[in-house]
Design an enzyme around this catalytic site. Structure first.
Site, mmCIF file in Angstrom:
data_model
loop_
_atom_site.group_PDB
_atom_site.id
_atom_site.type_symbol
_atom_site.label_atom_id
_atom_site.label_comp_id
_atom_site.label_asym_id
_atom_site.label_seq_id
_atom_site.Cartn_x
_atom_site.Cartn_y
_atom_site.Cartn_z
ATOM 1 N N TYR A 41 31.396 90.247 -41.446
ATOM 2 C CA TYR A 41 32.028 88.922 -41.578
ATOM 3 C C TYR A 41 33.285 89.063 -42.434
ATOM 4 C CZ TYR A 41 32.832 84.128 -43.072
ATOM 5 O OH TYR A 41 33.416 82.906 -43.336
ATOM 6 N N GLU A 62 38.918 82.909 -39.930
ATOM 7 C CA GLU A 62 37.558 83.467 -40.016
ATOM 8 C C GLU A 62 37.278 84.377 -38.827
ATOM 9 O OE1 GLU A 62 33.995 80.982 -39.163
ATOM 10 O OE2 GLU A 62 33.411 81.477 -41.212
#
Ligand code: GDP
Ligand code: MN
Length: 388
Positions: A110, A198
Site C-alpha cells: 500500500y 493512493e
C-alpha cells in the site's frame, strides 16, 4: 474532485510510475478490441471505472481468461449500477471500463500521499498490507502503517524512500524501484495540487516489477483552475447531481444523509449550524454555504437546490448579514418559492444588516415561515418540524 482509476494511472505514468498496460473502453466491441491489443491471448482484468473503491469485492473487477469472458463481463458491467461499501445504497453507474493486462502478483503493498494537518506537511503512507482496507489495517495493526514526512523545501530524498521500502519488507531490487514510485507520487501530488494519491495495491509482479495495480487520485477543487488537464477529467455521472449543479453555480454544497436542508452564509457558520442541528437530535441533509457576496439570484438557486432533494423534510435558513444583506436573502427565498412552490416547513434565523427589512419581506410574502432569533431555537424548531 475524484478521478477515475484510468485517469489516475495516466497521471502516475506521466510521473514515472509503472502501470500495467490497459485501455479505457465504453462499449463491448471496444472491450474486445482493447483486450486483443493489451495482451494477445490474455489473461485480462476487466475493471469498472467508478468513483468508489471496494470494486473487487462488489464484482466490479473481474479476472478473465478468454475473449468470450471479456465480452460477457463487459456486457454485464456496462450500464449496470455497482454497489460497493463506499457507494451507499444508490450505488454508482458504470459507463466505462478499463481492460487491463492481467498480471501475476507476487506481493501487494500500500502507498499513499496526502497532507498531514498536524505536522502541516505532505506525508507518504506505506504498508506491507496491500489490497486491503487501509482503515482496517490502521485499526487492527497500527504498527504496519508507516509514514514518511516530506520537508517541502527538500522534497523526497531517495534515502527516505529506501528506508520506507525496507521497513515495508521489500528487498533491494524492489526498493530501488520504489524510489522512483515514491518520487513520482510525491511530484504528482504537489504539481497537480492533489488532496490524495493512493495506490492500493502497489504490487511486485512475479518477475520482480513494482507497479501500480490500482490508483485513486483526488484533486483539490480550489486549485483546479490552475490545471486544465485534470479539470477536463471531471465525470459528472459519478458526482451527486446536486453537488454538480452547485459546482456550476459556484456554491459550496455537500450532500449529506439527513433530512434538514440548511442554507447558511459562511463555511464556519454552516458547520456550526450543522453541529447545533445534530446536538438537538437532527441530521442535516446538506452543507451549503451561499457565500459572502451572494446575490438574490444565487440565494434563489441555492434554495431551489435544497428544495429539489426528496430527502429534505424541513429547511433551516441561518444567515448572518454582514457583506450579504438580509433583504437580499429574503428576496432570493421569495423568488425561489414563487417559482417552484413550497410544501416544506421553513425556519429562518436572520441577523445583521437590513434584518428588519428582510424579516418584513418574509412576513408579508404569505409563506409559512417560522422565524427565530437565536440559533438554538431555530435548530430545535427545524428538528421538530423535520420529525413530523
Ligand atoms: P478495488 O477493489 O476497487 O480496490 O480494485 P483493485 O483494482 O484494487 O482490485 C481488487 C483486487 O483485484 C486487487 O487487490 C488484486 O488482488 C486483484 N487484481 C486486480 N488486478 C489484477 C491483476 O491484474 N492480476 C491479478 N492477479 N489480480 C488482480
Ligand atoms: Mn484497490
Amino acid at each position: 474532485m475524484n478521478l477515475h482509476e484510468y485517469q489516475a494511472k495516466e497521471l502516475l505514468q506521466q510521473f514515472g510510475v509503472a502501470i500495467p498496460k490497459g485501455i479505457k473502453v465504453t462499449s463491448q466491441q471496444e472491450a474486445i478490441e482493447a483486450a486483443k491489443e493489451v495482451r494477445h491471448g490474455g489473461p485480462w482484468v476487466v475493471k469498472a471505472q467508478v468513483h468508489a473503491g471496494g470494486r473487487g469485492k462488489a464484482g466490479g473487477v473481474k479476472f478473465v481468461r478468454t475473449i468470450q469472458d471479456v465480452e460477457e463481463v463487459s456486457g454485464r458491467l456496462l450500464g449496470s449500477t455497482l454497489h460497493t461499501h463506499q457507494t451507499g445504497p444508490e450505488g454508482v453507474k458504470v459507463h466505462q471500463l478499463l481492460i487491463q493486462d492481467g498480471v501475476d502478483i507476487a506481493k501487494e503493498y500500500y502507498l499513499s500521499c496526502l497532507v498531514d494537518r498536524s505536522t502541516k506537511r505532505v506525508i507518504l503512507i506505506g504498508s506491507s498490507e496491500g489490497g486491503m482496507d487501509i482503515e482496517e489495517v490502521a485499526a487492527k495493526t497500527p504498527e504496519k502503517i508507516l509514514t514518511l514526512t516530506i520537508d517541502p523545501t527538500a522534497g523526497v530524498q531517495p534515502y527516505q524512500a529506501r528506508d520506507l521500502g525496507f521497513k515495508m519488507g521489500m528487498g533491494k531490487k524492489e526498493v530501488d524501484q520504489l524510489v522512483k514510485v515514491v518520487t513520482g507520487v510525491y511530484n504528482l501530488f504537489v504539481q497537480k495540487d492533489c488532496s490524495m494519491v493512493e495506490i492500493n495495491p502497489l504490487i511486485v509482479t512475479t518477475d520482480g516489477q513494482v507497479m501500480a495495480l490500482d490508483a485513486k487520485v483526488s484533486v483539490d477543487d480550489n486549485a483546479i483552475y490552475r490545471h486544465k488537464d485534470t479539470a477536463e477529467m471531471r465525470d459528472p455521472t459519478q458526482e451527486d447531481e446536486r453537488e454538480h449543479i452547485a459546482h456550476e453555480i459556484g456554491l459550496n454544497y455537500v450532500a449529506l444523509d439527513g433530512n434538514i436542508g440548511c442554507m447558511v452564509n459562511g463555511a464556519g457558520l454552516a458547520m456550526a449550524t450543522m453541529d447545533v442541528c445534530k446536538l438537538h437530535g437532527g441530521e442535516p441533509a446538506n452543507f451549503l454555504d451561499v457565500g459572502g457576496g451572494a446575490t438574490a439570484d444565487r440565494v434563489s438557486r441555492a434554495f431551489k437546490l435544497i428544495l429539489s432533494s426528496s430527502k429534505v423534510k424541513a429547511i433551516l435558513v441561518n444567515i448572518f448579514g454582514g457583506i450579504v444583506r438580509c433583504d437580499t436573502i429574503a428576496e432570493g427565498i421569495i423568488t425561489a418559492v414563487k417559482e417552484v412552490g413550497l410544501t416544506l416547513p421553513v425556519v429562518v434565523r436572520l441577523q445583521g444588516t437590513n434584518v428588519e427589512a428582510g424579516r418584513e419581506m418574509l412576513a408579508k410574502s404569505g409563506m409559512n415561515i417560522m422565524a427565530a432569533d437565536d440559533l438554538t431555537d431555530a435548530a430545535k424548531m427545524a428538528v421538530a418540524a423535520a420529525a413530523k
